[in-house]
Design a protein around this motif. Structure first.
Motif, PDB file in Angstrom:
ATOM      1  N   GLY A 110     -32.788-104.374  60.681  1.00  0.00           N
ATOM      2  CA  GLY A 110     -32.961-104.942  59.348  1.00  0.00           C
ATOM      3  C   GLY A 110     -31.918-104.323  58.441  1.00  0.00           C
ATOM      4  N   ARG A 111     -32.361-103.910  57.241  1.00  0.00           N
ATOM      5  CA  ARG A 111     -31.430-103.305  56.287  1.00  0.00           C
ATOM      6  C   ARG A 111     -31.835-101.851  56.036  1.00  0.00           C
ATOM      7  N   PHE A 112     -30.928-100.931  56.260  1.00  0.00           N
ATOM      8  CA  PHE A 112     -31.210 -99.498  56.104  1.00  0.00           C
ATOM      9  C   PHE A 112     -29.881 -98.781  55.986  1.00  0.00           C
ATOM     10  N   SER A 113     -29.914 -97.522  55.537  1.00  0.00           N
ATOM     11  CA  SER A 113     -28.702 -96.704  55.548  1.00  0.00           C
ATOM     12  C   SER A 113     -28.592 -96.087  56.935  1.00  0.00           C
ATOM     13  N   PRO A 114     -27.531 -96.399  57.679  1.00  0.00           N
ATOM     14  CA  PRO A 114     -27.426 -95.828  59.025  1.00  0.00           C
ATOM     15  C   PRO A 114     -27.342 -94.307  58.977  1.00  0.00           C
ATOM     16  N   SER A 115     -27.730 -93.645  60.063  1.00  0.00           N
ATOM     17  CA  SER A 115     -27.754 -92.177  60.091  1.00  0.00           C
ATOM     18  C   SER A 115     -26.338 -91.628  60.022  1.00  0.00           C
ATOM     19  N   PHE A 116     -26.005 -91.084  58.882  1.00  0.00           N
ATOM     20  CA  PHE A 116     -24.695 -90.433  58.730  1.00  0.00           C
ATOM     21  C   PHE A 116     -24.869 -89.254  57.783  1.00  0.00           C
ATOM     22  N   GLY A 117     -24.428 -88.095  58.218  1.00  0.00           N
ATOM     23  CA  GLY A 117     -24.441 -86.924  57.340  1.00  0.00           C
ATOM     24  C   GLY A 117     -25.840 -86.446  57.033  1.00  0.00           C
ATOM     25  N   ASP A 159     -27.078-101.153  54.890  1.00  0.00           N
ATOM     26  CA  ASP A 159     -26.313-102.180  55.583  1.00  0.00           C
ATOM     27  C   ASP A 159     -27.249-102.885  56.571  1.00  0.00           C
ATOM     28  N   ASN A 160     -26.824-104.034  57.036  1.00  0.00           N
ATOM     29  CA  ASN A 160     -27.658-104.790  57.977  1.00  0.00           C
ATOM     30  C   ASN A 160     -27.258-104.444  59.408  1.00  0.00           C
ATOM     31  N   GLY A 161     -28.237-104.173  60.229  1.00  0.00           N
ATOM     32  CA  GLY A 161     -27.879-103.879  61.607  1.00  0.00           C
ATOM     33  C   GLY A 161     -29.040-103.321  62.398  1.00  0.00           C
ATOM     34  N   VAL A 162     -28.691-102.625  63.457  1.00  0.00           N
ATOM     35  CA  VAL A 162     -29.702-102.081  64.367  1.00  0.00           C
ATOM     36  C   VAL A 162     -29.324-100.634  64.704  1.00  0.00           C
ATOM     37  N   GLU A 163     -30.344 -99.774  64.798  1.00  0.00           N
ATOM     38  CA  GLU A 163     -30.087 -98.369  65.125  1.00  0.00           C
ATOM     39  C   GLU A 163     -31.102 -97.901  66.161  1.00  0.00           C
TER      40      GLU A 163
END
Lengths: 396, 158
Positions: A110-117, A159-163
């Motif tokens: 869906g929409r989320f802030s991907p794991s960074f930092g 952002d839109n995507g999958v994690e």
């Protein structure tokens, strides 16, 4: 950078979804929780150099409001919807479903802030105790923000995507976290010289991809409990992809972070760097020659590297007062647009002294003063500036 | 390929004068910030903090029943890593099963440093806080607990 107003339809759909989820009956054994936060901050920036119609920094009040609904459909399936209102108007900060097979394996889409930092977890104003974010993650409260086009990776970055992510404990002391994701990635138009963060976040492009290639990234972190109330964390992150509609321009962002906590004292440090390729079809748009060996005296190549780092100490002074000290900075290496006041090697350094006061459960007063040092005097003719923040944040 | 000329860099050499100016302006602004902060803190309503509106992070430890103090210490240490304790203490959740799910959700946050045993301790404290302490005056907490208001607080996670 012009921006279309947030579509009333999107707001209506988001509010509708929140209401529908919230009204789901307990009889369905679905747990839900409303949470939210609000921050009003007055940024006193007498040295916010630049004209009033196109200021290079906010001098005045900014507000951030967030409303979040977390719904647990079962011990394995949950959904989070978070609607934010800030300087960019309304934005969907979270709208994702999380399916957890085990602690070691979960998938969210869906929409989320991907794991960074490390900082992004604390980006909500209720989660960090200074009004402003560290410069590498700054979203607009920095001086000279237009020349710098914000920091390295303005936070949050939904952002839109999958994690796919997970966490594993080795015994009771050692925790390892990992995540890998594919998201649509940052955006800009054809012939861009840098990322367009407004277009990347805003609904003007209907939240859809601008090129067919996703940005991919990963993060890993190690946490070791040193004692009952102390731990240390080391993390490394990276993401990369193309950002123009033709898939010819790439960006790569890497980062490393470390945090030490002893009792209520926290020491955090983080470094990020973004390697940004840009369009060189019209060299007259750039300050330096392009050909030759990148970084050499005869040319700068078709990319720049933007570094950002911070070190931060959070020290409670009593039951209701925290002291915060932060030193953060940015460094630009490589070519720049002719219109920018930056040069190859431009830097800024900021020192912040702040306090955070617990006025009442859920209400905090945030006060800080910042001293800025720029490598160039710029149009203001000054290479030093002092600014202040007076803010209040509430959470529930 | 046409090239543009090298701009004249105006890099201010980090000379002694600039460094001194930086130190002086940081010192002045720090003093101003602390003075303003203290003035505001002193100007805040002078009433003593109550259980409903504590002007402090966490809760007054002397109000926590002796058998829950160790759990409170774990909660205080582990749940303040990424945000203020106001977030869990200000939450409206009361249901035991839901607190378990929520603490599990936080345990799974990256680099949480919350083991399963820590999670169990946090749940035990949170149930007491939300079902007993928050409801009545702090002094009544033990009575209510003795009366069985919170129900047995289990210790296992799912």
């Amino acid at each position: 950078m012009s921006r279309r107003p947030f579509s009333p339809l999107v707001v209506a759909v988001a509010v509708g979804a929140l209401t529908a989820l919230a009204s789901t009956r307990r009889a369905h054994a679905i747990d839900r929780n409303f949470a939210g936060s609000a921050q009003l901050d007055y940024h006193l920036a007498p040295h916010a150099d630049g004209e009033l119609d196109h200021p290079k920094a906010f001098d005045g009040a900014t507000t951030e409001v967030a409303l979040k609904l977390a719904v647990d459909f079962s011990p394995h399936l949950s959904a989070n919807v978070k609607l934010c209102y800030g300087c960019h108007g309304f934005e969907a900060d979270m709208a994702f479903v999380d399916y957890r097979v085990a602690d070691e394996l979960a998938v969210r889409f869906g929409r989320f802030s991907p794991s960074f930092g490390a900082f992004n977890l604390r980006h909500d104003p209720a989660n960090h105790h200074l009004s402003d974010k560290p410069l590498p993650y700054d979203m607009g409260r920095m001086l000279r923000m237009r020349d710098w086009n914000l920091g390295v990776l303005p936070s949050p970055f939904p952002d839109n995507g999958v994690e796919v992510n997970g966490s594993h404990w080795f015994g009771e002391r050692v925790q390892v976290d990992y995540a890998a994701y594919a998201v649509s990635g940052f955006k800009a138009g054809v012939g861009a010289l840098d990322l367009d963060f407004t277009a990347s976040h805003g609904p003007s492009s209907y939240y859809v991809e601008n090129n067919a290639r996703p940005t991919v990234g990963a993060r890993a972190a190690l946490t070791v409990k040193l004692g009952e109330d102390s731990d240390v964390t080391f993390g490394a992150s990276g993401m990369g992809g193309s950002y123009d509609p033709r898939n010819t321009l790439s960006y790569v962002i890497v980062g490393a972070d470390a945090a030490l906590r002893v009792g209520r004292t926290s020491l955090r440090a983080e470094w990020l760097a973004r390697r940004q390729q840009f369009d060189v079809s019209d060299p007259t748009r750039l300050k330096y020659a392009i050909g030759g060996r990148p970084g050499g005296p005869d040319g700068r190549g078709d990319f720049f590297v933007r570094h950002g780092a911070y070190v931060e100490l959070e020290q409670p002074l009593g039951p209701s007062v925290d002291l915060l000290l932060r030193v953060d900075g940015l460094l630009h290496k490589g070519n720049v647009a002719v219109s920018s006041e930056l040069v190859d090697g431009s830097s800024m350094l900021r020192a912040t002294l702040g306090t955070s006061w617990a006025v009442e459960r859920g209400l905090r007063l945030k006060l800080s003063t910042e001293v800025w040092r720029f490598s160039e005097k710029g149009s203001s003719g000054r290479d030093l500036a002092v600014t202040g923040h007076l803010g209040a944040s509430a959470s529930f | 390929m046409p090239t543009t000329s090298e701009p004249r860099r105006r890099l201010a050499a980090p000379g002694a004068r600039a460094a001194l100016r930086l130190v002086i302006s940081s010192a002045i602004s720090s003093v101003i910030a602390l003075v303003i902060a203290s003035a505001i803190a002193l100007a805040l309503p002078g009433c003593p903090p109550t259980s409903a509106s504590p002007r402090a992070e966490g809760v007054d430890e002397s109000q926590v029943p002796a058998d829950l103090r160790a759990d409170y210490a774990i909660f205080r240490a582990r749940c303040a890593k990424c945000h203020s304790l106001d977030r869990p203490l200000g939450s409206a959740i009361e249901d035991e099963a839901y607190w378990r799910e929520y603490v599990d959700r936080m345990r799974r946050q990256p680099a949480s440093g919350i083991s399963r045993a820590d999670g169990d301790a946090a749940v035990r404290f949170l149930l007491w806080y939300h079902r007993v302490y928050k409801k009545g005056a702090a002094g009544d907490a033990r009575d209510a607990r003795d009366a069985g208001a919170p129900g047995p607080i289990g210790s296992s996670t799912r």
